[in-house]
Design an enzyme around this catalytic site. Structure first.
Site, PDB file in Angstrom:
ATOM      1  N   HIS A 192      34.793  22.557  34.599  1.00 41.07           N
ATOM      2  CA  HIS A 192      33.707  21.423  35.235  1.00 41.07           C
ATOM      3  C   HIS A 192      32.624  21.994  35.939  1.00 41.07           C
ATOM      4  O   HIS A 192      31.667  21.376  36.376  1.00 41.07           O
ATOM      5  CB  HIS A 192      34.639  20.236  35.888  1.00 41.07           C
ATOM      6  CG  HIS A 192      35.349  19.575  34.719  1.00 41.07           C
ATOM      7  ND1 HIS A 192      36.019  18.323  35.381  1.00 41.07           N
ATOM      8  CD2 HIS A 192      35.504  19.636  33.540  1.00 41.07           C
ATOM      9  CE1 HIS A 192      36.659  17.716  34.160  1.00 41.07           C
ATOM     10  NE2 HIS A 192      36.143  18.568  33.050  1.00 41.07           N
ATOM     11  N   SER A 196      31.014  23.524  29.817  1.00 38.51           N
ATOM     12  CA  SER A 196      31.519  24.053  28.639  1.00 38.51           C
ATOM     13  C   SER A 196      30.340  24.749  27.805  1.00 38.51           C
ATOM     14  O   SER A 196      29.228  24.405  27.851  1.00 38.51           O
ATOM     15  CB  SER A 196      32.204  22.622  27.780  1.00 38.51           C
ATOM     16  OG  SER A 196      32.680  23.324  26.653  1.00 38.51           O
ATOM     17  N   LYS A 219      37.322  10.219  21.217  1.00 39.54           N
ATOM     18  CA  LYS A 219      37.439  11.211  20.286  1.00 39.54           C
ATOM     19  C   LYS A 219      38.725  12.201  20.574  1.00 39.54           C
ATOM     20  O   LYS A 219      39.515  12.264  19.702  1.00 39.54           O
ATOM     21  CB  LYS A 219      36.169  12.365  20.181  1.00 39.54           C
ATOM     22  CG  LYS A 219      35.008  11.762  19.727  1.00 39.54           C
ATOM     23  CD  LYS A 219      33.958  12.544  19.682  1.00 39.54           C
ATOM     24  CE  LYS A 219      33.932  13.906  18.635  1.00 39.54           C
ATOM     25  NZ  LYS A 219      32.895  14.649  18.939  1.00 39.54           N
TER      26      LYS A 219
END
Length: 360
Positions: A192, A196, A219
């Site tokens: 974080h 990413s 998801k």
């Protein structure tokens, strides 16, 4: 506290181009939670004693449906963690996520800790295959120059795998579980902090973002519960698929199994160890392989280079082949094929990490 949780789980800005491959980290966390809960329950029922451990495990299995389910959730959870871990690391290698050095370093340490934890847990039932796998693999430590014998005696608590080893393994297995939780939290913190990677390998992954909830949370939960469902189906329809026949025999130091092999997720390492005639040579080969996998270099992602994709799939195919060879008998032609496959894997990793570089 609520602000921290909201900032990391709800309002976290996330790149909008991430595919389902980026759900693997959440799935590992989900199965890790299942392992911790089932492990705590099993630790309350388990007895760390060379004479009582195997009967205790059999009693846990045969006592009632709840205890049986908890044990097999723990057994299958390890396999699913490593399946997802392989996908997670494969995606990181394919898209060169190791350029995020802090995230990659902690993640790789987490992988090593998970392997140690899985090996320790495999010893605890004290059946024939676990005892002899522990005997064979711990003996590799003796090949380390100068300090090998001292390390071996410290690990096993004597001159061989005994009841003292079992007690130490149980204690280390419990303690290491909480170390893994801490490492997972640190991995999430760096993820974080640095952000990413993304499937397009853009240098600034936050140019087009959405909130983590509810787009990515849905998801992730969909993938996690799909895997939970598959895991439950396997547990109740073929529970012993990942267990060896020797798993139902009490450990006997006087009887050696016809074929000694570790769990499936260690088979390619086992094939590498056996491919070299000397123990120290096999150990060096495995260490070199792990070093090359870890080595964080500045490479472009595979999505831009056909040659890099070919090398990636060569490495993947060789690891599958080595996993098959690790389950075979240590004789020709399996040993020779293992030597060739190990060389191709290491050489391909050198090419994969050494070329297609970019300037930061």
């Amino acid at each position: 506290m609520l602000k921290v949780l909201r900032g990391n789980l709800v309002d976290l800005p996330t790149n909008s181009s991430l595919s389902y491959y980026w759900c693997s980290g959440f799935m590992i966390s989900g199965f890790l939670v299942a392992q911790i809960i089932s492990g705590i329950i099993l630790s309350l029922l388990y007895v760390a004693d060379s004479l009582l451990s195997f009967p205790c495990v059999m009693n846990i299995t045969n006592e009632d449906m709840f205890a049986w389910s908890v044990r097999y959730i723990h057994i299958w959870g390890v396999s699913f963690i490593f399946i997802v871990f392989i996908a997670h690391m494969g995606r990181a290698l394919y898209y060169s996520s190791y350029t995020k050095v802090s995230v990659w370093n902690v993640g790789f340490i987490l992988y090593l800790l998970m392997m140690v934890e899985a090996f320790l847990g495999y010893i605890l039932p004290w059946h024939q295959m676990s005892y002899w796998a522990a005997t064979v693999l711990t003996s590799v430590v003796q090949s380390v120059p100068f300090i090998g014998n001292t390390m071996y005696e410290f690990i096993v608590g004597g001159f061989g795998v005994t009841n003292v080893t079992l007690v130490r393994v149980f204690a280390a297995h419990v303690i290491l579980a909480f170390v893994i939780i801490g490492a997972a939290g640190l991995h999430l913190f760096y993820l974080h902090k640095t952000g990413s990677n993304n499937s397009l390998f853009l240098s600034n992954g936050y140019t087009d973002v959405v909130y983590f909830h509810s787009y990515y949370s849905n998801k992730d939960l969909f993938c996690l519960f799909s895997l939970y469902f598959i895991c439950c189906c396997l547990i109740f329809y073929c529970p012993d698929l990942v267990l060896d026949v020797e798993s139902y025999l009490h450990a006997d130091p006087m009887v050696t199994p016809a074929s000694i092999k570790p769990e499936w997720y260690f088979l390619f390492y086992y094939a590498m160890l056996r491919s070299v005639s000397s123990k120290i040579g096999g150990l060096i080969l495995v260490v070199v392989f792990l070093f090359l996998v870890w080595l964080p270099t500045n490479n472009y992602a595979c999505c831009y280079y056909l040659g890099r994709q070919i090398i990636f799939w060569i490495i993947a195919s060789q690891l599958v082949l080595l996993s098959y060879l690790g389950a075979c008998a240590p004789e020709d032609p399996y040993v020779i094929i293992s030597q060739v496959s190990s060389f191709i894997s290491v050489f391909s990793l050198v090419l994969y990490k050494g070329f297609w570089r970019y300037s930061c």
